[in-house]
Design an enzyme around this catalytic site. Structure first.
Site, short mmCIF file in Angstrom:
data_model
loop_
_atom_site.label_atom_id
_atom_site.label_comp_id
_atom_site.label_asym_id
_atom_site.label_seq_id
_atom_site.Cartn_x
_atom_site.Cartn_y
_atom_site.Cartn_z
N ARG A 59 11.97 -1.85 10.70
CA ARG A 59 10.78 -1.36 11.39
C ARG A 59 10.55 -2.22 12.61
O ARG A 59 10.57 -3.44 12.52
CB ARG A 59 9.56 -1.45 10.45
CG ARG A 59 9.06 -0.09 10.03
CD ARG A 59 7.94 -0.20 9.04
NE ARG A 59 6.72 -0.76 9.62
CZ ARG A 59 5.55 -0.74 8.99
NH1 ARG A 59 5.46 -0.21 7.79
NH2 ARG A 59 4.49 -1.25 9.55
N ARG A 66 -9.45 1.71 9.53
CA ARG A 66 -9.06 0.33 9.79
C ARG A 66 -10.11 -0.42 10.59
O ARG A 66 -9.98 -1.62 10.82
CB ARG A 66 -7.76 0.31 10.59
CG ARG A 66 -6.51 0.07 9.78
CD ARG A 66 -5.35 0.15 10.75
NE ARG A 66 -4.21 -0.64 10.35
CZ ARG A 66 -3.21 -0.17 9.59
NH1 ARG A 66 -3.23 1.04 9.14
NH2 ARG A 66 -2.19 -0.95 9.32
N ARG A 105 -0.38 -8.45 13.29
CA ARG A 105 -0.93 -7.44 12.39
C ARG A 105 -1.82 -8.06 11.32
O ARG A 105 -2.84 -7.49 10.95
CB ARG A 105 0.21 -6.63 11.76
CG ARG A 105 0.75 -5.57 12.73
CD ARG A 105 2.13 -5.07 12.37
NE ARG A 105 2.20 -4.60 11.02
CZ ARG A 105 3.28 -4.73 10.24
NH1 ARG A 105 4.36 -5.32 10.70
NH2 ARG A 105 3.26 -4.25 9.03
N ARG A 161 11.25 -7.11 4.48
CA ARG A 161 11.30 -5.70 4.87
C ARG A 161 11.89 -5.54 6.27
O ARG A 161 12.60 -4.58 6.56
CB ARG A 161 9.89 -5.10 4.82
CG ARG A 161 9.86 -3.62 5.06
CD ARG A 161 8.49 -3.03 4.80
NE ARG A 161 7.56 -3.32 5.86
CZ ARG A 161 6.25 -3.05 5.80
NH1 ARG A 161 5.73 -2.55 4.71
NH2 ARG A 161 5.47 -3.31 6.82
N LYS A 197 0.81 -1.22 0.00
CA LYS A 197 0.00 0.00 0.00
C LYS A 197 0.85 1.27 0.00
O LYS A 197 0.60 2.17 -0.78
CB LYS A 197 -0.93 0.04 1.22
CG LYS A 197 -1.98 -1.04 1.25
CD LYS A 197 -2.90 -0.85 2.45
CE LYS A 197 -2.15 -0.87 3.78
NZ LYS A 197 -1.70 -2.21 4.21
P1 ADP Z 1 0.90 -1.98 7.63
O1 ADP Z 1 -0.20 -1.61 6.68
O2 ADP Z 1 2.08 -2.55 6.95
O3 ADP Z 1 0.43 -2.80 8.79
P2 ADP Z 1 1.01 0.79 8.63
O4 ADP Z 1 2.21 1.61 8.43
O5 ADP Z 1 -0.21 1.15 7.84
O6 ADP Z 1 1.49 -0.69 8.30
O7 ADP Z 1 0.59 0.74 10.16
C1 ADP Z 1 1.48 0.38 11.16
C2 ADP Z 1 0.81 0.41 12.53
O8 ADP Z 1 0.31 1.73 12.80
C3 ADP Z 1 -0.40 -0.49 12.70
O9 ADP Z 1 -0.04 -1.82 13.01
C4 ADP Z 1 -1.13 0.22 13.86
O10 ADP Z 1 -0.54 -0.09 15.10
C5 ADP Z 1 -0.89 1.69 13.59
N1 ADP Z 1 -1.98 2.30 12.80
C6 ADP Z 1 -1.88 2.82 11.56
N2 ADP Z 1 -3.07 3.28 11.13
C7 ADP Z 1 -3.96 3.05 12.13
C8 ADP Z 1 -5.35 3.27 12.31
N3 ADP Z 1 -6.10 3.82 11.34
N4 ADP Z 1 -5.92 2.91 13.47
C9 ADP Z 1 -5.20 2.36 14.43
N5 ADP Z 1 -3.89 2.10 14.35
C10 ADP Z 1 -3.26 2.43 13.20
#
Ligand code: ADP
Length: 186
Positions: free
Chosen positions: A133, A88, A144, A127, A13
């Site tokens: 990360r 989410r 996740r 990654r 994404k």
């Molecule tokens: P990925 O899509 O690879 O899991 P992201 O960078 O989108 O990674 O998100 C990493 C982390 O950030 C998530 O696992 C969560 O803890 C937090 N996060 C991101 N966006 C949200 C959201 N909309 N609501 C709650 N937590 C979020």
């Protein structure tokens, strides 16, 4: 254009969002990236969010909702945006609906990247080695993916009902996927 990009962790994404947004001349907004930046800068928000990020859990809505509203209030989003990582949860869908309704605008499309499960895990572990990360360890990755299928995947049904879904195959070269997405939007 006002777009969301959705898909499981590892679907690509972030990578696609940046390129698609560049081509469409709209800002790409990643909630994960904003959160990680806050953690790095040790802001109050970052200090609150950190423990959730590190466990692979969702950051509570009280933290995330205000952050998204503030970002979507900035003038560069006036002619569109590509939002990555929000909403989410079903509650966050409602929050986004409210934010957009307050501005008198609507989403145009919801892009979904489809990638096989084996490929997801392979990419995420790769990654982890390259980017470092802190949420890319095997255990946290598993968490996740679980959070995604329990809390986020149901959102696809909601947006499908609204007739907004555009599903694109996320396998293959990065450029190929970008072209597929742009073709699907045309
Ligand atoms: P990925 O899509 O690879 O899991 P992201 O960078 O989108 O990674 O998100 C990493 C982390 O950030 C998530 O696992 C969560 O803890 C937090 N996060 C991101 N966006 C949200 C959201 N909309 N609501 C709650 N937590 C979020």
């Amino acid at each position: 254009m006002r777009l969301l990009i959705m898909g499981p962790p590892g679907a690509g994404k972030g990578t696609q969002a940046k390129e698609i947004a560049r081509r469409l001349e709209i800002p790409a907004i990643s909630t994960g990236e904003i959160l990680r930046k806050n953690v790095e800068d040790q802001t109050l928000l970052g200090r609150e969010a950190r423990r959730y990020l590190d466990r692979g859990d969702l950051v509570p809505d009280e933290i995330i909702n205000g952050m998204v509203r503030a970002r979507l209030d900035e003038p560069d989003t006036r002619h569109g945006f590509l939002l990555d990582g929000f909403p989410r949860t079903l509650a966050q869908v409602e929050t986004l609906d409210n934010i957009l309704a307050d501005e008198g605008v609507k989403l145009d499309r919801v892009l979904v990247l489809k990638v096989d499960n084996d490929e997801l895990v392979r990419r995420l572990l790769g990654r982890a080695e390259s980017d470092g990360r802190t949420d890319d360890t095997e255990e946290v990755i598993r968490r996740r993916l679980e959070v995604y299928s329990e809390q986020t995947e149901p959102l696809l049904g909601v947006y499908a009902q609204r007739g907004l879904l555009v599903i694109v195959k996320g396998m293959g070269e990065v450029d190929e996927v970008t072209e597929r997405v742009l073709a699907a939007l045309a």
